[in-house]
Design a protein around this motif. Structure first.
Motif, mmCIF file in Angstrom:
data_model
loop_
_atom_site.group_PDB
_atom_site.id
_atom_site.type_symbol
_atom_site.label_atom_id
_atom_site.label_comp_id
_atom_site.label_asym_id
_atom_site.label_seq_id
_atom_site.Cartn_x
_atom_site.Cartn_y
_atom_site.Cartn_z
ATOM 1 N N UNK A 12 0.842 -1.196 0.000
ATOM 2 C CA UNK A 12 0.000 0.000 0.000
ATOM 3 C C UNK A 12 0.881 1.252 0.000
ATOM 4 N N UNK A 13 0.551 2.202 -0.860
ATOM 5 C CA UNK A 13 1.392 3.391 -1.011
ATOM 6 C C UNK A 13 0.959 4.535 -0.108
ATOM 7 N N UNK A 14 -0.206 4.389 0.561
ATOM 8 C CA UNK A 14 -0.668 5.495 1.400
ATOM 9 C C UNK A 14 -0.453 5.210 2.884
ATOM 10 N N UNK A 15 0.128 4.025 3.171
ATOM 11 C CA UNK A 15 0.264 3.632 4.564
ATOM 12 C C UNK A 15 1.687 3.865 5.054
ATOM 13 N N UNK A 16 1.836 4.812 5.999
ATOM 14 C CA UNK A 16 3.156 5.099 6.563
ATOM 15 C C UNK A 16 3.433 4.078 7.655
ATOM 16 N N UNK A 17 4.500 3.305 7.478
ATOM 17 C CA UNK A 17 4.729 2.128 8.301
ATOM 18 C C UNK A 17 6.076 2.144 9.007
ATOM 19 N N UNK A 18 7.125 2.454 8.235
ATOM 20 C CA UNK A 18 8.476 2.220 8.729
ATOM 21 C C UNK A 18 9.149 3.486 9.247
ATOM 22 N N UNK A 19 10.090 3.251 10.154
ATOM 23 C CA UNK A 19 11.085 4.261 10.484
ATOM 24 C C UNK A 19 12.347 3.827 9.745
ATOM 25 N N UNK A 20 13.002 4.763 9.063
ATOM 26 C CA UNK A 20 14.172 4.420 8.255
ATOM 27 C C UNK A 20 15.392 5.162 8.796
ATOM 28 N N UNK A 21 16.452 4.409 9.014
ATOM 29 C CA UNK A 21 17.685 5.002 9.544
ATOM 30 C C UNK A 21 18.878 4.496 8.758
ATOM 31 N N UNK A 22 19.955 5.276 8.809
ATOM 32 C CA UNK A 22 21.165 4.855 8.116
ATOM 33 C C UNK A 22 22.397 5.275 8.886
ATOM 34 N N UNK A 23 23.516 4.747 8.451
ATOM 35 C CA UNK A 23 24.790 5.121 9.072
ATOM 36 C C UNK A 23 25.553 6.005 8.095
ATOM 37 N N UNK A 24 25.886 7.207 8.553
ATOM 38 C CA UNK A 24 26.574 8.165 7.687
ATOM 39 C C UNK A 24 27.952 7.657 7.309
ATOM 40 N N UNK A 25 28.267 7.816 6.010
ATOM 41 C CA UNK A 25 29.627 7.481 5.575
ATOM 42 C C UNK A 25 30.594 8.486 6.164
ATOM 43 N N UNK A 26 31.845 8.087 6.341
ATOM 44 C CA UNK A 26 32.834 9.070 6.811
ATOM 45 C C UNK A 26 32.885 10.241 5.835
ATOM 46 N N UNK A 27 32.966 11.452 6.358
ATOM 47 C CA UNK A 27 33.048 12.624 5.488
ATOM 48 C C UNK A 27 31.692 13.255 5.200
ATOM 49 N N UNK A 28 30.599 12.563 5.530
ATOM 50 C CA UNK A 28 29.263 13.147 5.348
ATOM 51 C C UNK A 28 28.745 13.627 6.695
ATOM 52 N N UNK A 29 28.078 14.760 6.710
ATOM 53 C CA UNK A 29 27.391 15.169 7.933
ATOM 54 C C UNK A 29 25.889 15.266 7.668
ATOM 55 N N UNK A 30 25.133 15.575 8.720
ATOM 56 C CA UNK A 30 23.667 15.574 8.602
ATOM 57 C C UNK A 30 23.190 16.587 7.570
ATOM 58 N N UNK A 31 23.848 17.728 7.561
ATOM 59 C CA UNK A 31 23.453 18.798 6.647
ATOM 60 C C UNK A 31 23.596 18.332 5.193
ATOM 61 N N UNK A 32 24.773 17.740 4.891
ATOM 62 C CA UNK A 32 25.002 17.267 3.533
ATOM 63 C C UNK A 32 24.023 16.155 3.172
#
Lengths: 892, 108
Positions: free
Chosen positions: A288-308
């Motif tokens: 279903x495309x209208x159903x918000x289900x997941x929380x999505x998280x990732x691990x930043x690569x070295x050299x990337x910050x939240x802003x980028x």
């Protein structure tokens, strides 16, 4: 070396002193011998020697002072002395200890909770690199949102899974209740649905077996591929048996393989929650495309910050939302959807509803305990100051007898330090249980909070150091002054009739005023929170609360066709209503005051906007005791075959209806997936009732007959409200009846009123805690004031004696004492009112039905403090009046 | 710059006396200083004993009880190795101090 020597010489004090005495005695004898040899008479020689030696005790003190080897011995001597002093005035010692313990304990407890909820990072590797992806500003009510942390639909997740340059790894997760155990004794467990890379991205190693891996994700959503269990679940439910290839569990009625066990520290992603078993996500062909289900998280690569990372996902967003847009929505709704932008947020501390819900509460509590510590310190200062002043005479006597200044200083320092150390230890012991009580006070009948509270030594040390410093500074400073004074002068002025030391007393007066002021702030806070809680408790939501049981029935196993579900549910309601003891019952798609909500976008004439929608049985209004103001009720003949009808509340009429009478007005509902475009006609009006939350004003509400729920939206479950005189008995009866007449039906019950109370648990905590600390503050003021007045009395005994001998009446003496108390009180109240007005501004969002500058509360707190003050000062005042002039004057 | 200035004088006197006499009790030290200085330097008991005990804590002198020539029990003090080293450095210091004081007195 030196320390070793000191330890070895412990217990040698008597011998060493004896030796010094002997050495000095022999010296004197030799001197006398010589003088006599020179022709002096023995008498004269001895007198001469004594004159040169001076005070032999003072001399011995000075020599033994040099014998550093006596250090520890002296310390022990002083400790014993201090303990004797405490034993002589146990009240003083007890009050100081308790004050310290509460000040230190409460601060540490609150901070530990705050740390656990807000500051501590997840027990995963390099948590600072974790980032969560969310739509900036949330999904604005678009589609269906499954939970508090559900930010992604499945198609959205598929997109970012393929495009995530800033992340070295990415994962999705959600929580979900899971039935565990054989069908006849199954129970709900906390499930954690995770994508294949969840554990590897977090960097969690299995305790036993293996964790979930990418190949475990299949198109099959029957949860059959296998599970990973948490350490606590493995211990309690599986007996901690080693995980082998043959380890299985019954999950949702089917045996599944247990892959492994997570480490004990890992509790999932939600702070304040736990998980029992983790299972892999599935990849269904048409999510279903209208159903918000997941929380999505990732691990930043070295050299990337939240802003980028945010910039990257922001530029990715237009294409992503274009591609994943659901069908069946109006073009306006889709425009909202396609304007969403993703951004990356820090996730190293996990997510937490506790954090969101109690954020400002925790800050305020920390502020409150900080103030308590302040009062406690002022109290300590006062007590120590009063005692030190009383002791100044003793100090003078001891100095005259040959005690060195350093020795006296050490003793007073030691007394203070001993008190501080004991109090702080007691406080540390108190902190843990207090923290636990705090956490458990937030538990509800529906859910428990799982938090690991670890002792925070930094805070403990800070609070203890603050208290100890107070003790030592205020205990030693006066002693320092009195040791600096000439013993003779001190002795002479020791207990003279008139108040000698104005300066010292004004410090104490200032401290009492400060105490009263700070206590006033705490009392105002306490009264505000207690009254706010009372307002919520006594609030009339417009619906019946008592004797209502909320039930959820699931009948997926009956395999009823969607078009027959409306009739099936009607039969279910009828069956429940026919049970003896049940007064009434109604099926509904939404339980009021349960926190959930459902709404549609409506067009009424020219007006348009959101309104809450509830699909309910005709008996809904009677069950909840909602009267009908206008028009007609629903009947059993209102079905999808008959004209579509609507009952609305007064807020709806005010907002959308411009016609003179709302009856007969057409309400157009915009389409959504499973909910086709429809036009209803208003047939009745009900009063405004609370909807999702007691704090919020009633929203616009519309009610649709349950039988007119679109067939496409029909699901094999229903919520039901059951009114009865005895909910427990009714619940039993319903359970028995339905097990017979609807075999295989799943049932879940809870008490409606209890559910409402559970939602007020935060308010209850604030009311209780602030009340507790308010009372504590008032008590501390009593102690402080009593101490100062008693000291005042001790200083002025002689003066009072003289006055009474000269004809002052007892009444005048009491009045004099009370007057000085009242001056301090007045000063404190004025300062306290000003402080309260500043301090309580931050609490306004937590208050219900009150303004922070509520005059009744301010006056109430002031009156309460005044009463307390007068009572506290009565005892020493009356004691002053009972001074016997003859005794007082003779004691001079 | 000479350390221990004038205040170290008492320690120096005691250390030097002990190095000259080998071992001596408090009264003997007192009398020795008085006699040798021709009654110019009179050390008071109130300063002597704390100084002796302090030096013993530092390990510069050791003590034991023995009988005096006149049959009295007394605590006899003697220099230790560390005491002799201390004396040497103090003597050097003292020479510096004297030189310094002398220079100031002669400045015209």
């Amino acid at each position: 070396m030196a320390l070793l020597r000191r330890i070895l010489s412990l217990g040698r004090r008597a011998r060493v002193e004896h030796e010094i005495d002997a050495e000095l005695r022999e010296h004197m004898a030799m001197s006398v011998d010589d003088d006599m040899a020179r022709g002096m008479s023995r008498e004269q020689a001895e007198r001469d020697a004594r004159r040169r030696f001076g005070n032999p005790r003072a001399m011995r003190e000075r020599v033994s002072e040099e014998d550093a080897a006596l250090g520890l011995e002296n310390l022990w001597y002083d400790v014993r002395g201090a303990l004797r002093v405490f034993a002589k005035s146990p009240g003083f010692a007890l009050v100081v200890l308790l004050t310290l313990a509460l000040g230190v304990g409460a601060n540490t407890a609150i901070f530990e909770l705050l740390d656990a909820v807000r500051l501590r990072t997840l027990p995963v590797s390099r948590p600072a690199e974790l980032a969560e992806l969310r739509i900036t500003g949330g999904n604005r009510g678009f589609g269906i949102t499954d939970g508090l942390f559900a930010a992604f639909t499945v198609p959205m997740w598929y997109e970012v899974k393929e495009h995530h340059d800033p992340f070295s790894g990415i994962f999705a997760w959600r929580t979900n209740g899971v039935n565990v155990g054989p069908s006849n004794r199954s129970h709900q467990a906390y499930g954690l649905e995770v994508s294949g890379d969840f554990f590897s991205v977090l960097g969690i190693a299995p305790l036993q077996g293996r964790l979930i891996e990418p190949q475990d994700v299949t198109a099959n959503c029957q949860m059959t591929s296998g599970v990973v269990v948490s350490y606590s679940f493995w211990e309690s439910e599986m007996g901690g048996q080693p995980i082998t290839g043959g380890s299985t569990l019954v999950v949702e009625g089917k045996p599944v393989q247990v892959f492994g066990v997570t480490p004990p520290s890992f509790f999932g992603m939600i702070v304040g929650d736990r998980f029992d078993l983790a299972y892999p996500t599935c990849a269904p062909p048409h999510p279903p495309a209208e159903q918000f289900t997941y929380s999505v998280m990732g691990r930043l690569k070295p050299g990337w910050n939240l802003k980028q990372a945010s910039d990257y996902f922001g530029s990715l967003s237009p294409g992503l939302f274009e591609k994943t847009a659901p069908t069946g929505y109006s073009s306006q709704a889709l425009k909202t959807y396609k304007a969403f932008r993703l951004a990356a947020y820090p996730a190293g501390a996990g997510v937490s509803w506790l954090r969101d819900q109690y954020n400002s509460s925790l800050d305020i509590l920390l502020g409150i305990t900080g103030l308590v510590l302040l009062i406690a310190c002022a109290n300590l200062a006062n007590l120590m100051l009063a005692r030190a002043s009383v002791k100044s005479r003793e100090v003078a006597v001891r100095m005259a007898l040959g005690a060195t200044r350093g020795r006296l200083m050490r003793q007073t320092l030691l007394e203070s330090a001993l008190l501080a150390a004991c109090g702080a230890t007691l406080g540390a012991a108190l902190a843990q249980p207090l923290s636990r009580v705090l956490v458990s006070s937030l538990n509800t009948s529906q859910g428990t909070i799982h938090l690991s509270i670890v002792p925070d030594w930094r805070v403990l040390l800070f609070a203890a150091a603050a208290a100890a410093a107070t003790c030592i500074v205020f205990g030693t400073f006066p002693a320092l002054r009195s040791t600096g004074a000439q013993p003779l002068a001190s002795l002479k002025s020791g207990e003279r009739g008139v108040v000698g030391n104005r300066e010292g007393f004004s410090v104490q007066r200032g401290l009492v005023i400060a105490q009263v002021a700070v206590s006033m702030v705490l009392l105002v806070g306490a009264l505000l929170f207690v009254r706010s809680y009372r307002n919520l408790m006594t609030l009339n939501p417009g619906i019946r609360e008592s004797g209502i049981t909320v039930a959820f029935f699931g009948f997926g196993s009956a395999h009823v066709k969607p078009e027959n579900l409306a009739e099936y549910k009607r039969q279910l309601v009828d069956d429940v209503r026919s049970i003896p003891g049940v007064e009434n019952a109604a099926a509904t798609t939404n339980i009021p005051l349960g926190g959930s909500s459902w709404g549609h976008h409506v067009d009424v004439g020219a007006a348009d906007g959101e309104s809450r929608f509830t699909y309910a049985s005709p008996t809904f209004f009677a069950t909840l005791g909602i009267p009908l103001l206008e028009g007609r009720k629903f009947t059993e003949s209102d079905t999808n075959m008959s004209p579509l009808v609507l009952i609305v509340n007064q807020a709806f009429v005010r907002r959308y209806v411009s016609a003179a009478s709302p009856l007969g007005v057409q309400v157009h509902v915009r389409p959504e997936p499973q909910y086709p475009e429809r036009t209803y006609e208003i047939v009745g009006v009900v009063p405004d009732t609370k909807y999702g939350d007691l704090r919020e004003p009633p929203p616009t509400q519309a009610f649709v007959p349950a039988a007119q729920l679109p067939v496409t939206a029909q699901a094999p479950w229903t919520g039901m409200l059951i009114a009865s005189g005895d909910p427990a008995a009714a619940q039993q009866a319903v359970r028995r009846r339905l097990e017979e007449s609807f075999p295989g039906i799943q049932m879940q019950f809870f008490d409606f009123q209890q559910g409402i109370l559970d939602r007020l648990v935060g308010d209850r905590m604030m009311a209780r805690l602030s009340g507790f600390f308010g009372v504590l503050a008032a008590l501390l003021v009593v102690v402080g004031l009593h101490g100062v007045l008693s000291y005042f009395l001790a200083q002025r005994r002689g003066e009072i004696g003289i006055r009474m001998a000269l004809g002052a009446t007892r009444g005048r003496v009491v009045a004099g004492m009370l007057q000085s108390a009242c001056v301090m009180l007045a000063g404190g109240l004025v300062a306290g009112t000003a402080l309260s007005l500043i301090a309580t501004r931050g609490a306004s969002t937590l208050l219900f039905g009150l303004k922070p500058w509520d005059p009744v509360t301010l006056v109430g707190a002031a009156v309460l403090l005044a009463v307390v003050t007068v009572v506290a000062s009565l005892i020493p005042s009356v004691r002053a009046a009972n001074v016997n002039p003859v005794d007082a004057l003779r004691a001079e | 710059m000479a350390k221990n200035d004038l205040q170290g004088a008492l320690d120096l006197l005691i250390l030097k006396t002990l190095s000259q006499l080998g071992s001596m009790h408090g009264y003997g030290i007192l009398m020795h200083i008085r006699r040798v200085s021709d009654e110019i330097l009179i050390v008071e008991e109130g300063s002597l004993y704390p100084a002796l005990h302090r030096m013993q804590q530092h390990g510069w002198v050791r003590s034991n009880w023995a009988v005096t020539d006149y049959g009295r029990q007394a605590k006899w003090y003697a220099l230790t190795r560390a005491g002799r080293e201390q004396l040497a450095s103090r003597e050097k210091n003292w020479a510096q101090v004297v030189k310094g004081v002398d220079a100031i007195l002669r400045f015209a």
